[in-house]
Design an enzyme around this catalytic site. Sequence first.
Site, PDB file in Angstrom:
ATOM      1  N   ASP A 266       0.711  -1.263   0.126  1.00  0.00           N
ATOM      2  CA  ASP A 266       0.116   0.071   0.030  1.00  0.00           C
ATOM      3  C   ASP A 266       0.624   1.258   0.110  1.00  0.00           C
ATOM      4  OD1 ASP A 266      -2.003  -1.892   0.328  1.00  0.00           O
ATOM      5  OD2 ASP A 266      -2.615  -1.258   2.141  1.00  0.00           O
ATOM      6  N   ASP A 287      -0.586  -4.241  -3.915  1.00  0.00           N
ATOM      7  CA  ASP A 287      -1.588  -2.942  -3.898  1.00  0.00           C
ATOM      8  C   ASP A 287      -0.965  -1.763  -3.859  1.00  0.00           C
ATOM      9  OD1 ASP A 287      -3.984  -5.381  -1.873  1.00  0.00           O
ATOM     10  OD2 ASP A 287      -3.322  -5.282  -3.939  1.00  0.00           O
TER      11      ASP A 287
END
Length: 434
Positions: A266, A287
């Site tokens: 992230d 991600d």
Amino acid sequence: MTPSSATKSALIMDTIIFFPQPPSFYYSFHHHHRHKHHHKSRGYNISPHFPDANLFSSSTQKDTTGVTALAKRRIPLLLVSAAGDKFCGNLAEMLKMNQSILLFISTLSLECFFVYCSPDCAINPKNPYKVAFTIVVDQFGHGNFTTVQKAIDFIPSNNHRWIRVQISPGKYMEQVIIPYDKPCIFLEGSRGKNHTIIESSGPEMMNNSGTITSYPDNILAKGITFKNTHNIPPIFEDPPVMQALAAEIHGDKSVFYECSFYGLQDTLWDTTGRHYFHKCYIEGGIDFIFGYAQSIYEDCTISVNMGVYEPQLTGYITANGRGSARDPSGFVFKSCRIGGSGKAYLGRAWAAYSRVIIANSVLSDVVVPLGWDSWNYGKEVNIEYVEYNNSGAGAGTSHRVPWMKKLSGPALRKFTDISYVDPEGWMKKLPNYF
């Protein structure tokens, strides 16, 4: 209504409830937050991307980052319903009432969207940078302040003029928060991203972990590296790899030019609003570009680092959370370079209408042949993943998922043209360095 049932892209309105004390609720009305099933057997964090649970709690800067400050800005927001009706309302004025937060609870299932209409910042034509004034940050005491955060704190609330924060070369070990009521800030690294570094090491909740967290509209950054080193090198057993953000960008009309973002899980929370990333470097493994924003990434380098730390695991580059067919948001990558070490999917769906478009870019063999993952969303027909005119060892589409979409001509230019994020020409009103 719980935070996990609030949506940014599908705002449901019927009854307005006023909470005298701000609850733990995220203002931007995010979509349903799903649990992120990372490689659980290898110790990856499986907690959800949770909204800003502490954004309005007593432990945060309520007077500067919370609703009270937002209310003072008096910015009208236009709500457009699925039926095409328009509702003009000054949400800021409503929020100002009793310093309360409005919760919209659903019985009518009326689908609405935010149409951004944030005001432009005033430029100073007499200044070479077109800013009102410049604040110098130098950690050795040769400027106005020794930390970036102190410079941000100095800027007056409800500022409407571009203010330049010039950051001298060096590594600044701090977390920087730009509150809602301080728009119109131009952060500039004096000698570029390789010499001006802002670094931190914090997992915690997602909204507390970012090296830089930017809430207001009209933010420009140039030539700065933002790095979160919490997971580097990673520990895959106990404690697990955790969400550790290099940047969290909320406001509308935000631009990052020649900046770098480093992390593992992230890295860049491209949260909400219209954003433009130009000639940036973004590195991560899981991600590492995620969120619900309406963004263009142009001439950027996207680097996967999973191969450096855990070569047998497959990473994910994007996790886009577009939540409705009428939601205009999405991630667009044009003229970019996607490479790095290890293997990774181009993206996986963080919501049922996830949208990612990659055009005229170079893809290395870091990209797995399938390319995309629908994750927990079975109706792949609603997911909009597009690849157009790409090259490189990973650009072949013969083995891609069969539900990948095809766009070309005007349908594609709708997204790749700068008007996707700038239909009204706000970029032309930015300070000189862009």
